[in-house]
Every structure is written in C-alpha cells, then in structure tokens.
Design an enzyme around this catalytic site. Structure first.
Site, PDB file in Angstrom:
ATOM      1  N   LYS A 112       0.817  -1.202   0.000  1.00 40.01           N
ATOM      2  CA  LYS A 112       0.000   0.000   0.000  1.00 40.01           C
ATOM      3  C   LYS A 112       0.863   1.269   0.000  1.00 40.01           C
ATOM      4  O   LYS A 112       0.431   2.322  -0.457  1.00 40.01           O
ATOM      5  CB  LYS A 112      -0.931   0.021   1.211  1.00 40.01           C
ATOM      6  CG  LYS A 112      -1.841  -1.199   1.354  1.00 40.01           C
ATOM      7  CD  LYS A 112      -2.808  -1.332   0.198  1.00 40.01           C
ATOM      8  CE  LYS A 112      -3.959  -2.278   0.487  1.00 40.01           C
ATOM      9  NZ  LYS A 112      -3.582  -3.686   0.652  1.00 40.01           N
TER      10      LYS A 112
HETATM   11  C1  LIG Z   1      -4.240  -4.826   0.207  1.00 41.09           C
HETATM   12  C2  LIG Z   1      -3.440  -6.058   0.155  1.00 41.09           C
HETATM   13  C3  LIG Z   1      -3.702  -7.058  -0.785  1.00 41.09           C
HETATM   14  C4  LIG Z   1      -4.856  -6.970  -1.749  1.00 41.09           C
HETATM   15  O1  LIG Z   1      -4.654  -5.959  -2.703  1.00 41.09           O
HETATM   16  P1  LIG Z   1      -5.886  -5.403  -3.562  1.00 41.09           P
HETATM   17  O2  LIG Z   1      -5.330  -4.303  -4.363  1.00 41.09           O
HETATM   18  O3  LIG Z   1      -6.903  -4.955  -2.551  1.00 41.09           O
HETATM   19  O4  LIG Z   1      -6.382  -6.543  -4.374  1.00 41.09           O
HETATM   20  C5  LIG Z   1      -2.875  -8.157  -0.814  1.00 41.09           C
HETATM   21  N1  LIG Z   1      -1.854  -8.290   0.051  1.00 41.09           N
HETATM   22  C6  LIG Z   1      -1.580  -7.347   0.975  1.00 41.09           C
HETATM   23  C7  LIG Z   1      -0.454  -7.573   1.908  1.00 41.09           C
HETATM   24  C8  LIG Z   1      -2.348  -6.197   1.053  1.00 41.09           C
HETATM   25  O5  LIG Z   1      -2.055  -5.264   1.966  1.00 41.09           O
END
Ligand SMILES: *Cc1c(COP(=O)(O)O)cnc(C)c1O
Length: 501
Positions: A112
């Site tokens: 993120k």
């Molecule tokens: C948010 C997240 C995901 C999923 O990603 P999306 O873009 O919501 O599909 C997968 N792994 C981790 C560690 C995340 O923080």
C-alpha cells in the site's frame, strides 16, 4: 491530449484527473475510470535505462494529464525517497524459478505504501489546482494495511484529516499495533465490531450521502478517499509493473516483446487491475493470475461468470485479502461491458440489492487475460515452508497465497511463461503465521520475539516499521458498532452539535 475520467455508472459524470482524485468516488457511487487507456509513449528499452522515479513520471503523466510536469515530478520526488529502505524502491528477487516483485520496502512494509506515499501529495496538489478551500477528510476502510499506510502518508499533512475504520478482530496483531500507535493530531483510528466489508460499505455510504456532504461543507470539510476506489491510488500502482518488466528486459532476462505473466494476491482487485491497465497501455504482459484465499469469490467469478457475495466471511492468515466485495472489479466489469456505464450500473445495482450478478457470455470472453486460483490456509502455510526449505527465502502469507496458486496454475496448464509474483507484504508484518508455518514450535513465542527469530532465519534486518512499534504507546482505543460509523465521524468532526442547535 487531455485525458478525461468518467463514472463507471454514468457516462455524463466527467472529471479531470485532479477532480477525480479529489472526489475519490463519483457522486453516483460509481468509480472514476479513464475514457481510454493511454499507450506508453517511451520505448521499453528507454524505460529500462531509467530509475523508479523517472519511470513513475513517464507512466503517471499519461494518466494525470492536468498535472504539470513540475507538479507531478515534485509529488514523485517527495514520495519515493528515504522512506523506502532501498533505492530500487521495488526490487525483484528470484527464487524457485520465479521473480518476486517486493513491494514492501516503504514506511509501513506493505505494498500500500507504493501508492499511499504519493497520494497525499497528489491530493493536496489537486486541491490547490481546483481551489478547494475545505479541509479534506480522508475516510478509509482498511483490511489491515491501507489504514497504516494512509495514516503514515497523511499524518500532520496540513489541510487534511484522516479517519480509519478497521475490523476490530480481523487484522494481525502487528497490523493493529501499527495503527493504534499512530501519532499525528489529524489522525483517528476506530475499530469496528464487524468485518472489512462492513467497514467499506459504511464508508461508501457516507461518501454517497448528499445530506451529509452538504453539512460537511457548511463546516468547511469535504470527504476524499485513500482506498483503491480513488484513481490516485491506482495510477501509481501501474508504475511498478512497467518498472519490473523493464528491469528484466534491461538485465537480458526477457527478450524484446517477450510476454511476462503476473500473479497477484488479490482482495479489493486494485493491484491486479493496475497490472491490467499496464497491459492495456502496451506492456507485454501475458496472463494476469488472480490469487484468492478462502474468501474465493473472485475465483468463482472467473470460473463461472457469477459474482456471488452471499457466503460466509472467513478470517484467514492473509487478512488483507479477507474481502467479499472487491470494489475495483467494477472497473473491469465496466470495461468488459464495452465501456457501457448503464450495463455496469445495472449489475452493480443487483450486487447491492441481492449480493449477486452474472455477466453475459460476451463479457466472459473478454476475461481471457485473466486466470483465477485460490489457496487454503494450509496450502498457504505449505507454500511458505517449502519455499523457505528450498531457497531460504521467506515470504508473507499474502504472497504465499500467490505462490501456491502459481504452482498450481503452472502444473495444470504447463504454461512456462516467465512470471513475477507481486510480493505484497513483508513477512515481518505477519510473524506469527509465517513462523508457525515454518515450524509449529514458534506458536508459543511472543510477537516481537518472533520478529527477532525471523531475522535470524532469513538473514534480513528487522525493519524500522517493526522497531518503531515495539515499545510505542497505544494512542487510539475507540471501538464502535458498524451502524455507528457515521455518528462517530460526525462527533469527531464536531457536526453533531450543529444538528441539535
Ligand atoms: C491490500 C493487500 C492485498 C490486496 O490488494 P488489492 O489491491 O486490494 O487486491 C494483498 N496483500 C496485501 C499484503 C495487502 O495489503
């Protein structure tokens, strides 16, 4: 040429890039999408010579056409700096015949950070460009990682406040500790008695509440979103696919034009949608393999063409993927419907009313870029253990879902195309699941002791993000019911007194 964005539910609701970023969600509840996907205009061999920031500029300028070169470069410079623990920003690590694209080298050690370290700069720039005078209130629902990354990005950013809702019993201990110890006078963190979908639905309802928006305005506030429904989250995520491909090209690991498969551990469908946009922009990607955990609503969708959220919500060892309503899938549905907002709106109406919709056979044919798979908790643990035993490399449970799905996919299809796996979190964020997957004996150890043990096994240093929270004070203790989210926000912003007076 200016690129205009429009709502997935109404072709008449249009916005510039900066307006779309500022709003977050379209006022009809739809998501902003570009009217066309622009094509990369620098040859891949040229991009292969550039560093992360330059690649970021070359990709993002195609989408954010109303940002000046100076504005965009300034946002990029402030985002991808020493907050990352490597100058490569998103390094590739080869293990067991695939490349892991490590997207967890930012401040909060999950992918993120790739978008949320730049979103505050894009948003404040967008506010300036549009002469938005109100204080921006970032409302965020988190399955664990978005919350902390958004808090870190927006803490003490002038002109903004951030309010994060997370499922009280649905995140890892480290994830929770990271959030509740967040400093910054403009931050609020609230646990809800409910799951991520409840949090996300509550936030979306507030965005769609015109009466609330009006009262906010009277008090000098406006909402925006740090969730991946904001196009300002999605565009920076396209960058690292272009970056990864061109690294492999530059190192001679890929020939010119050679296809590269991508496996993405998926929850809200933002990360994999960014890969799809990269492919549409001309990056030679092959299959986009969507990996789910036991909440396999997407796997079932790719298999049958039916999206059905009416099922039990399962808490897994990959909590950031514990999601039954994948918001960004709407952007793909819109596209496979032939950019038909009305058709998309109708399907989303069915999802809201009955929790289920089915796409047409023609739409299903347009999904051929995608493959779906899922891994159970046991398969995920097995993937962590076997990769560690084979190579010494330790991955987190989300990445392990993708690794497990990939090995299944490769076995079933015999597809030998070179492959990257999006490595979405540091194993340090999920020490308990990771270490007990390697050996059950770690079950009795305390979380931070596990981090030290993980460091010993993997030969990597304990990240700063973990050291910071070891002894940190808990600053946020608020908990509310899922029906009380709006009331909580109104109290935090001081709107409630206003209604009564
Ligand atoms: C948010 C997240 C995901 C999923 O990603 P999306 O873009 O919501 O599909 C997968 N792994 C981790 C560690 C995340 O923080």
């Amino acid at each position: 040429m200016e690129l205009i964005f429009q709502s997935t539910r109404n072709a008449a609701e249009k916005a510039t890039a900066s307006e779309a970023i500022l709003k977050g969600l379209a006022s009809d509840g739809g998501l902003f999408v570009p009217e066309r996907i622009p094509a990369l205009d620098v040859p891949l061999s040229g991009l292969a010579q550039m560093g992360y920031k330059q690649v970021a500029y070359e990709v993002m300028k195609l989408f954010l056409t109303d940002f000046s070169e100076e504005e965009l470069k300034s946002c990029i410079d402030r985002a991808y700096d020493g907050k990352f623990d490597t100058e490569e920003i998103a390094p590739l690590r080869e293990a067991d015949g695939v490349y892991y694209l490590e997207l967890f080298h930012g401040a909060t050690i999950a992918f993120k950070d790739m978008a949320l370290s730049i979103l505050p700069h894009l948003l404040t720039t967008a506010a300036k460009k549009n002469h938005a005078e109100e204080e921006i209130v970032i409302l965020t629902a988190t399955s664990g990682d978005t919350g902390k990354a958004a808090l870190a990005g927006f803490a003490d950013v002038p002109g903004t406040r951030i309010i994060v809702f997370y499922p009280k019993d649905g995140v890892s201990p480290i994830q929770e500790k990271q959030m509740v110890t967040q400093r910054g006078a403009n931050t609020a963190v609230i646990g809800i008695r409910g799951n991520f979908d409840d949090a996300q639905s509550g936030v979306k309802a507030m965005f769609g509440n015109q009466e609330l928006a009006e009262r906010m305005k009277q008090h000098g506030f406006r909402f925006s979103s740090a969730n991946s429904i904001n196009i300002g989250r999605l565009v920076p995520q396209i960058v690292y696919y272009v970056y990864a491909y061109t690294r492999l090209l530059g190192r001679g690991k890929l020939a010119k034009g050679e296809l590269l498969n991508v496996v993405v551990p998926t929850g809200n469908f933002g990360n994999i949608l960014a890969a799809y946009y990269a492919k549409c922009a001309g990056l030679p990607l092959g299959k986009l393999i969507c990996a789910s955990n036991d909440n396999k609503v997407l796997y079932d969708f790719f298999a049958t063409g039916v999206y059905d959220r009416n099922r039990e919500f399962i808490l897994t060892t990959s909590p950031s993927m514990d999601i039954l309503i994948s918001s960004n899938l709407e952007r793909l549905i819109y596209r496979i419907a032939g950019d038909d907002a009305q058709k998309n709106a109708e399907l989303m109406g069915r999802l809201a009313a009955g929790g289920v919709y089915e796409i047409t056979p023609e739409m299903k044919e347009r999904l051929e870029d995608f493959a779906g798979g899922y891994a159970t908790a046991e398969q995920t643990a097995e993937a962590i253990r076997s990769l560690y035993e084979k190579t010494g490399y330790i991955i987190d449970p989300h990445t392990a879902v993708a690794a497990s799905v990939y090995s299944d996919y490769a076995k079933k299809t015999g597809d030998g195309t070179k492959t990257i796996i999006a490595s979405t979190a540091s194993p340090y964020k999920f020490t308990r699941s990771v270490m007990t997957a390697i050996d059950a004996k770690y079950g009795s150890m305390e979380d931070f002791a596990l981090a030290d043990e993980l460091s010993r096994l993997s030969g990597t240093g304990v990240p700063r993000a973990i050291e910071e929270i070891r002894g940190a004070q808990v600053l946020h203790t608020m908990v509310c019911g899922r029906e009380e989210m709006q009331e909580t926000v109104e109290k935090l912003l001081g709107l409630q007194q206003f209604i009564n007076s």
